[in-house]
Every structure is written in C-alpha cells, then in structure tokens.
Design a protein around this motif. Sequence first.
Motif, PDB file in Angstrom:
ATOM      1  N   ASP A   1     -51.487  37.583  88.438  1.00  0.00           N
ATOM      2  CA  ASP A   1     -52.036  38.983  88.758  1.00  0.00           C
ATOM      3  C   ASP A   1     -51.756  40.208  87.977  1.00  0.00           C
ATOM      4  OD1 ASP A   1     -53.939  37.484  90.064  1.00  0.00           O
ATOM      5  OD2 ASP A   1     -52.825  37.725  91.897  1.00  0.00           O
ATOM      6  N   ILE A   2     -50.375  40.090  87.369  1.00  0.00           N
ATOM      7  CA  ILE A   2     -49.588  40.917  86.728  1.00  0.00           C
ATOM      8  C   ILE A   2     -50.623  41.441  85.518  1.00  0.00           C
ATOM      9  CG2 ILE A   2     -47.626  41.844  85.762  1.00  0.00           C
ATOM     10  CD1 ILE A   2     -46.179  40.105  87.224  1.00  0.00           C
ATOM     11  N   SER A   3     -50.803  42.661  85.531  1.00  0.00           N
ATOM     12  CA  SER A   3     -51.601  43.297  84.482  1.00  0.00           C
ATOM     13  C   SER A   3     -50.672  44.689  84.003  1.00  0.00           C
ATOM     14  CB  SER A   3     -53.044  43.787  84.695  1.00  0.00           C
ATOM     15  OG  SER A   3     -53.779  44.236  83.561  1.00  0.00           O
ATOM     16  N   LEU A   4     -50.267  44.753  82.755  1.00  0.00           N
ATOM     17  CA  LEU A   4     -49.478  45.707  82.325  1.00  0.00           C
ATOM     18  C   LEU A   4     -50.433  46.654  81.340  1.00  0.00           C
ATOM     19  CD1 LEU A   4     -45.967  44.258  81.980  1.00  0.00           C
ATOM     20  CD2 LEU A   4     -46.730  46.112  83.883  1.00  0.00           C
ATOM     21  N   LYS A   5     -50.242  47.709  81.242  1.00  0.00           N
ATOM     22  CA  LYS A   5     -50.808  48.498  80.107  1.00  0.00           C
ATOM     23  C   LYS A   5     -49.815  49.780  79.901  1.00  0.00           C
ATOM     24  CE  LYS A   5     -55.827  47.795  81.145  1.00  0.00           C
ATOM     25  NZ  LYS A   5     -57.007  48.686  81.404  1.00  0.00           N
ATOM     26  N   ARG A   6     -49.989  50.475  79.012  1.00  0.00           N
ATOM     27  CA  ARG A   6     -49.152  51.581  78.528  1.00  0.00           C
ATOM     28  C   ARG A   6     -49.789  53.107  78.590  1.00  0.00           C
ATOM     29  NH1 ARG A   6     -44.460  50.147  75.613  1.00  0.00           N
ATOM     30  NH2 ARG A   6     -44.094  47.982  75.415  1.00  0.00           N
ATOM     31  N   THR A   7     -49.102  54.041  78.871  1.00  0.00           N
ATOM     32  CA  THR A   7     -49.731  55.444  78.719  1.00  0.00           C
ATOM     33  C   THR A   7     -49.857  55.791  77.261  1.00  0.00           C
ATOM     34  OG1 THR A   7     -47.417  56.311  78.712  1.00  0.00           O
ATOM     35  CG2 THR A   7     -48.297  56.008  80.849  1.00  0.00           C
ATOM     36  N   LYS A   8     -50.329  56.924  77.057  1.00  0.00           N
ATOM     37  CA  LYS A   8     -50.543  57.400  75.751  1.00  0.00           C
ATOM     38  C   LYS A   8     -49.286  57.582  74.897  1.00  0.00           C
ATOM     39  CE  LYS A   8     -55.018  59.815  76.378  1.00  0.00           C
ATOM     40  NZ  LYS A   8     -55.940  61.183  76.415  1.00  0.00           N
ATOM     41  N   LYS A   9     -48.238  57.698  75.652  1.00  0.00           N
ATOM     42  CA  LYS A   9     -46.798  58.018  75.345  1.00  0.00           C
ATOM     43  C   LYS A   9     -46.244  56.841  75.111  1.00  0.00           C
ATOM     44  CE  LYS A   9     -46.992  62.552  74.877  1.00  0.00           C
ATOM     45  NZ  LYS A   9     -47.137  63.181  73.690  1.00  0.00           N
ATOM     46  N   GLY A  10     -46.792  55.642  75.484  1.00  0.00           N
ATOM     47  CA  GLY A  10     -46.258  54.285  75.355  1.00  0.00           C
ATOM     48  C   GLY A  10     -45.269  53.471  76.778  1.00  0.00           C
ATOM     49  N   LYS A  11     -45.446  54.522  77.627  1.00  0.00           N
ATOM     50  CA  LYS A  11     -44.628  53.823  78.929  1.00  0.00           C
ATOM     51  C   LYS A  11     -45.579  52.842  79.685  1.00  0.00           C
ATOM     52  CE  LYS A  11     -42.240  55.582  82.754  1.00  0.00           C
ATOM     53  NZ  LYS A  11     -42.026  56.880  83.865  1.00  0.00           N
ATOM     54  N   PRO A  12     -44.917  51.632  79.664  1.00  0.00           N
ATOM     55  CA  PRO A  12     -45.642  50.478  80.700  1.00  0.00           C
ATOM     56  C   PRO A  12     -45.615  50.931  82.114  1.00  0.00           C
ATOM     57  CG  PRO A  12     -43.782  49.849  79.340  1.00  0.00           C
ATOM     58  CD  PRO A  12     -43.489  51.325  79.419  1.00  0.00           C
ATOM     59  N   PHE A  13     -47.006  50.571  82.661  1.00  0.00           N
ATOM     60  CA  PHE A  13     -47.266  51.003  84.074  1.00  0.00           C
ATOM     61  C   PHE A  13     -47.950  49.514  84.578  1.00  0.00           C
ATOM     62  CE2 PHE A  13     -50.753  52.787  81.853  1.00  0.00           C
ATOM     63  CZ  PHE A  13     -51.820  52.375  82.571  1.00  0.00           C
ATOM     64  N   LEU A  14     -47.968  49.476  85.909  1.00  0.00           N
ATOM     65  CA  LEU A  14     -49.020  48.473  86.481  1.00  0.00           C
ATOM     66  C   LEU A  14     -50.444  48.825  86.503  1.00  0.00           C
ATOM     67  CD1 LEU A  14     -49.151  45.647  87.870  1.00  0.00           C
ATOM     68  CD2 LEU A  14     -48.672  46.955  89.985  1.00  0.00           C
ATOM     69  N   ALA A  15     -51.266  48.034  85.983  1.00  0.00           N
ATOM     70  CA  ALA A  15     -52.936  48.593  85.749  1.00  0.00           C
ATOM     71  C   ALA A  15     -53.530  48.339  87.123  1.00  0.00           C
ATOM     72  CB  ALA A  15     -53.256  47.932  84.541  1.00  0.00           C
ATOM     73  N   ASN A  16     -53.102  47.104  87.827  1.00  0.00           N
ATOM     74  CA  ASN A  16     -53.922  46.915  88.933  1.00  0.00           C
ATOM     75  C   ASN A  16     -52.915  46.674  90.097  1.00  0.00           C
ATOM     76  OD1 ASN A  16     -52.343  44.742  87.781  1.00  0.00           O
ATOM     77  ND2 ASN A  16     -53.418  43.033  88.815  1.00  0.00           N
ATOM     78  N   ARG A  17     -52.964  48.234  90.680  1.00  0.00           N
ATOM     79  CA  ARG A  17     -51.940  48.356  91.794  1.00  0.00           C
ATOM     80  C   ARG A  17     -52.345  47.897  92.716  1.00  0.00           C
ATOM     81  NH1 ARG A  17     -48.573  52.465  90.008  1.00  0.00           N
ATOM     82  NH2 ARG A  17     -49.128  53.611  88.207  1.00  0.00           N
ATOM     83  N   THR A  18     -53.476  47.424  93.186  1.00  0.00           N
ATOM     84  CA  THR A  18     -54.143  46.646  94.468  1.00  0.00           C
ATOM     85  C   THR A  18     -53.440  45.206  94.664  1.00  0.00           C
ATOM     86  OG1 THR A  18     -56.176  46.187  93.356  1.00  0.00           O
ATOM     87  CG2 THR A  18     -56.220  48.367  94.595  1.00  0.00           C
ATOM     88  N   ALA A  19     -52.875  44.618  93.470  1.00  0.00           N
ATOM     89  CA  ALA A  19     -52.360  43.454  93.663  1.00  0.00           C
ATOM     90  C   ALA A  19     -51.157  43.360  94.242  1.00  0.00           C
ATOM     91  CB  ALA A  19     -52.114  42.713  91.899  1.00  0.00           C
ATOM     92  N   CYS A  20     -50.512  44.515  94.577  1.00  0.00           N
ATOM     93  CA  CYS A  20     -49.340  44.597  95.646  1.00  0.00           C
ATOM     94  C   CYS A  20     -49.594  44.738  96.869  1.00  0.00           C
ATOM     95  CB  CYS A  20     -48.520  45.765  94.955  1.00  0.00           C
ATOM     96  SG  CYS A  20     -46.973  46.032  96.041  1.00  0.00           S
ATOM     97  N   PRO A  21     -49.166  43.769  97.633  1.00  0.00           N
ATOM     98  CA  PRO A  21     -49.738  43.649  99.169  1.00  0.00           C
ATOM     99  C   PRO A  21     -49.263  44.800 100.039  1.00  0.00           C
ATOM    100  CG  PRO A  21     -48.142  42.015  98.615  1.00  0.00           C
ATOM    101  CD  PRO A  21     -48.532  42.457  97.428  1.00  0.00           C
ATOM    102  N   ASP A  22     -48.043  45.352  99.515  1.00  0.00           N
ATOM    103  CA  ASP A  22     -47.810  46.410 100.461  1.00  0.00           C
ATOM    104  C   ASP A  22     -48.343  47.862  99.776  1.00  0.00           C
ATOM    105  OD1 ASP A  22     -46.171  48.387 101.496  1.00  0.00           O
ATOM    106  OD2 ASP A  22     -44.361  47.344 101.925  1.00  0.00           O
TER     107      ASP A  22
END
Length: 288
Positions: free
Chosen positions: A110-131
């Motif tokens: 379920d981990i889906s990573l994307k990048r900002t326009k500046k190239g910084k990775p972030f978690l795209a599907n935050r709702t996958a985190c149960p907390d």
Amino acid sequence: MTHSRKARNMGSGESSQPTASSERHPELKLKKDKKCSPLAFRSMSLRWAVRVDQWEPSIDQWNQALSILDREERERISRFHFFDDAKRSLLGRLLIRRLLHHQLNIPQKDISLKRTKKGKPFLANRTACPDERLRNTDFNVTHHGNWVALSAESMFTVGCDVITIQTPGTGSVESFFYHMKSNFSKEEWAYISSSDCGERGKLTRFMRLWTLKESYVKATGTGLSVEPNRVCFQLGPDSDADRKCYISTSNPVSKPERKLLRDFLKRGNNIAALSGGGGGEGGPLYFF
C-alpha cells in the motif's frame, strides 16, 4: 571534532550488513504497553543513519532489494553510472520504506510515493496509515560519502543534510573558501574564519553552517530560489548545541518567504549531520 551536547555518536558496528541507529521520543517506547492510552502516541521524531560501505550485497540481494521498490524508483536507480551512487540511492529508498512500513504500519503493497515539484518524496496515500496522528509525517533523506541518513517528524516539516568534513575537489581550503564566501553573511563568515581554530576547525565550522542551510532548503522545498546567504545561522561555541537563526537584513526576502522562514525557524526543524572522517574513511556521524 568537538560536537554538541545534544549530538549522538552514530558510529558503525562490526557487521557486514547495513546498521541503522535511531533517536526517538521516549513515549514511543510505550507502544507495546496495552494499558497505555492512545494519546501517548501523538508525535514521532526519528533519526536513522546507515554506513554505505558496510553493505556489500550479492546480485541476488541487490535484486531482492530493488524488487521492494516501484518501477519509477527502480528506473531512477538504474540511471546512475557508478555503483556506489546507485547503492546510496537504494539505501535511501529502503530507509523511507522501512519508516513507512515499520513506524507508520503501512503494508508494503500500500505504500505509494510521489515527489513534489522540487523533487522531495512524500507519501501519496496518507490514509493508508492507520494512525491519523501520524499521517502527516514528513521525512527527508540525505547521503554523502559513506553515510545515508533519514529524518522524520510527525508534527512538522523536516529537512536534513549530511556531509563529510573534507576539502571538496583537489584545491586548497583557501581557494575553496574564496569561491564559497558569497554564500554566507558577514557574521557567519566571521565565525568560520576565526583565526584561533586552525584550518580543520574552519572547515568544520563551514560544513556545520552549510548543512544547516541545505537542511532548510530541503525542508521548505524552496530549492535554489532562496540564496544561501539569505538564511543565516548564528552558532555558539563548537561544544554547544544552542544556535540562533535569522534573516539577513542585507539580503531582503519577500513577505511570503519571510513568513515561511520565520515559521520554520520557530520550530527549529532543521537537522544537520557531520561525518568526522575524511578521504572516504566514513568516521562517526554527529547530529546537531
């Protein structure tokens, strides 16, 4: 090198496998206590560092590690011309996935990573985190020399940078300083060039300030749009972790940028790290 009282020696172990060290809030240790209230887990602050030279994967191990990543990540790693660069990149991606899987309890699939326009990775599907309180966790990865480091914060944006204390290139320290001086304020350069700390001390002070500037740029995602001499850091003695940050009055910034900087500096969410080794030796790693 002397380091701050808040620094943590992240020295390497004896194993041939990569070793990670972490620094967390004490409340996270309560997670296994079933009687503990969920309110105890409101925040997370984490630092991991891995020695690159301690991992010599076989072809099967390398392919297994790559298989954990998605296609885009694998393609990015395949573009590197040198194996050590590819290894640093792969370890950085694995640290991110370890964070998301083991700390945020997100299944690997379920981990889906994307990048900002500046190239910084972030978690795209935050709702996958149960907390829900960890869904906005921000993270940043950096690597240089024999180190790959990751910083993560659940309450605010984070940026980190690591660098080995050594003279870049083949020139002298004096020549290097001549070309880099314009990136610092007068106060910063006075701190760097103090005559009582010797060449090694000056280089260490330079690297301390430079990693802080880099970590700010990475955290805010402003990239090269912010000139390094606009964001200034005033450091105390080398043995003291206390530092102040300010906006250079000789290099005015726009109102939106000023607000962004002030908000960032209030939190102090910049993580810098120095490796004491030179010449590819690696050396212990110090966070400050």
